[in-house]
Enzyme design. Structure first.
Site, PDB file in Angstrom:
ATOM      1  CG  HIS A  78     -28.195  52.883 166.340  1.00 54.65           C
ATOM      2  ND1 HIS A  78     -28.464  51.800 165.517  1.00 54.65           N
ATOM      3  CD2 HIS A  78     -28.373  53.974 165.560  1.00 54.65           C
ATOM      4  CE1 HIS A  78     -28.785  52.229 164.307  1.00 54.65           C
ATOM      5  NE2 HIS A  78     -28.739  53.563 164.312  1.00 54.65           N
ATOM      6  CG  HIS A  80     -26.620  57.980 162.637  1.00 57.23           C
ATOM      7  ND1 HIS A  80     -26.242  57.270 161.512  1.00 57.23           N
ATOM      8  CD2 HIS A  80     -27.614  57.251 163.212  1.00 57.23           C
ATOM      9  CE1 HIS A  80     -26.973  56.174 161.412  1.00 57.23           C
ATOM     10  NE2 HIS A  80     -27.821  56.139 162.441  1.00 57.23           N
ATOM     11  CE  LYS A  83     -26.935  60.002 158.158  1.00 52.82           C
ATOM     12  NZ  LYS A  83     -26.244  58.747 158.465  1.00 52.82           N
ATOM     13  CG  HIS A 229     -29.202  51.552 160.135  1.00 59.36           C
ATOM     14  ND1 HIS A 229     -27.897  51.580 160.519  1.00 59.36           N
ATOM     15  CD2 HIS A 229     -29.761  52.702 160.590  1.00 59.36           C
ATOM     16  CE1 HIS A 229     -27.668  52.700 161.176  1.00 59.36           C
ATOM     17  NE2 HIS A 229     -28.775  53.403 161.251  1.00 59.36           N
ATOM     18  CD  GLU A 232     -34.776  54.159 160.414  1.00 57.41           C
ATOM     19  OE1 GLU A 232     -33.715  53.955 159.816  1.00 57.41           O
ATOM     20  OE2 GLU A 232     -34.967  55.149 161.146  1.00 57.41           O
ATOM     21  CG  ASP A 329     -31.255  56.474 165.015  1.00 54.17           C
ATOM     22  OD1 ASP A 329     -30.157  56.253 164.503  1.00 54.17           O
ATOM     23  OD2 ASP A 329     -32.330  56.273 164.427  1.00 54.17           O
ATOM     24  CG  ASN A 330     -30.337  60.012 162.851  1.00 54.99           C
ATOM     25  OD1 ASN A 330     -30.793  58.878 162.933  1.00 54.99           O
ATOM     26  ND2 ASN A 330     -29.508  60.389 161.930  1.00 54.99           N
TER      27      ASN A 330
HETATM   28 ZN   LIG Z   1     -29.391  54.794 162.781  1.00 49.39          ZN
END
Ligand SMILES: [Zn+2]
Length: 435
Positions: A78, A80, A83, A229, A232, A329-330
């Site tokens: 997972h 991104h 981004k 998602h 969250e 994630d990010n």
């Molecule tokens: Zn995410």
């Protein structure tokens, strides 16, 4: 400390490797009952030829690991990548989730051309590869205009990184977007054309069940897997996880369904959380926790000390036999200011944040075997499998989890790769040189 020297011959022996039993395809074949086992691993032409108890392997040049831990290469399920690394030009003014959404939307509108997305994705992949990751799933912001730009970039990256990092893409869009039936169908067709996975971010909507059912129907008709998602938020009233499980059960959905985050589950009354987790087990959903990002975002209220850790109920989910995973994630964007696409850092932080220790046991699968299986990749350390391994000087979990392990060796196809991470300065032209 010096990194081990590797022979140029195609056949050699990795002596005295420490491997977590849960990462071995056949743990019962080796003596002892500890959570790790000491082994010799014979390599031949990029594949594991034989795994035997330490001291019994024979033949060829030998590399003595002196008890160092050996892991299969990581899977980061997972992320991104679209981004990633925009922080220097679009920081989050207060670190909160709502501000992150606003900051990313503005950055996307202003900057996300083909060249911009490609440069940042490539940077992220170079970091991941250098740290020992061989498979990455990335969510892709998929409003129609951005999707037309970003998905072809993902396709180009998949080709560029073939044989080094396997790449999967998931559409990311608000679940409310599926209220537009034609738009939903166009998106599902678009994702199918790009070999992707259908996804959305769920929020509590009055017609949530209708919207979820639509996503499942669109996926079923096109044989797509799903990745949401989910919840969250700090708000315990956010309960879309149970709704997702119920729709999956009702539809007898046979594809893979991954649910990410599931933060609010941890703030719900125990009876309710138990009921939801029973449904998740029945539906066969796989849960991915994003411990670093959620520690950062959850319970943040400026000037107030956070009271909880932001992670979902990993212990309770795993106790029900539900597949659990952890991921990055990010990375250096408004949702998470830090990170380096290092799955070992994710694992280390997950262990600390969620108490996944004493013993670590099967939690070693969080960033390896379990996400790889969900992505359709064989990842256990097994005879016949490719020598895609991460070699640490650390001999046990105490040593592994106490230092960053940036001196690790990564073997791909039996050969050590360059583990130098790219310099941030390389992004200066893309980001407008914000030091
Ligand atoms: Zn995410």
């Amino acid at each position: 400390m010096t990194a081990p020297t590797f022979p140029s011959e195609p056949a050699y022996l990795l002596r005295n490797a420490t491997v977590a039993r849960t990462l071995l395809a056949q743990p019962q074949s080796y003596p002892g009952d500890g959570e790790t086992v000491r082994l010799d691993i014979a390599v031949d032409r990029g594949r594991i030829a034989q795994i035997t108890p330490a001291g019994t392997g024979a033949g060829g040049p030998q590399v003595d690991l002196d008890g160092g831990m050996v892991w299969p290469c990581f899977t980061d399920i997972h992320t991104h990548l679209d981004k990633g690394h925009i922080w220097p030009r679009s920081p989050n003014p207060n670190g909160r989730h709502a501000s992150a959404l606003t900051a990313v939307a503005a950055d996307r509108t202003a900057h996300w051309s083909t060249a911009d997305v490609a440069a940042r994705m490539r940077f992220g992949l170079r970091c991941a590869y250098a740290h020992g990751t061989r498979a990455v799933r990335t969510h892709i912001d998929s409003t129609s205009e951005q999707g037309e730009i970003s998905w072809p970039v993902l396709a180009a990256m998949r080709a560029e990184w073939e044989g080094r990092v396997a790449l999967q893409g998931v559409s990311l869009i608000a679940i409310a977007a599926f209220r537009d039936e034609d738009g939903g169908m166009r998106l599902a067709d678009f994702v199918a054309r790009h070999g992707g996975i259908l996804g959305a971010a769920t929020t509590i909507e009055p017609d949530l069940d209708v919207l979820l059912d639509r996503v499942f129907a669109l996926a079923q008709a096109r044989d797509l897997d799903i990745d949401f998602h989910v919840d969250e938020t700090n708000d315990p009233q956010s309960r879309s996880l149970a709704h997702i499980a119920l729709v999956a059960i009702k539809r007898r959905f046979s594809g893979q369904v991954v649910v990410g985050h599931c933060c609010s589950l941890a703030l719900q009354p125990a009876t309710e959380a138990d009921r939801t987790m029973d449904l998740v087990a029945e539906a066969g959903l796989a849960v991915v926790s994003l411990p670093m990002c959620n520690l950062y975002l959850m319970d943040r209220a400026g000037g107030r000390t956070p009271r909880w850790r932001g992670v979902t109920l990993l212990h309770e989910l795993a106790a029900r036999g539900i597949r659990t995973m952890a991921a990055s994630d990010n990375c250096r964007d408004p949702f998470y200011a830090y990170g380096d696409h290092d799955a070992l850092e994710v694992f280390t932080q997950a262990v600390r944040i969620a108490h996944l220790d004493h013993p670590v046991g099967e939690w070693a699968r969080l960033v390896t075997v379990t996400p790889a299986a969900v992505m359709g990749i064989e990842s256990q350390v097994a005879e016949g499998s490719p020598v895609d391994l991460v070699l640490f000087r650390a001999r046990n979990y105490s040593e592994l989890l106490s230092r960053s392990q940036h001196d690790r060796t990564v073997l791909r196809g039996g050969m050590p790769i360059d583990t130098t991470t790219p310099d941030y300065r390389e992004l200066d032209p893309v980001l407008g040189a914000h030091p």
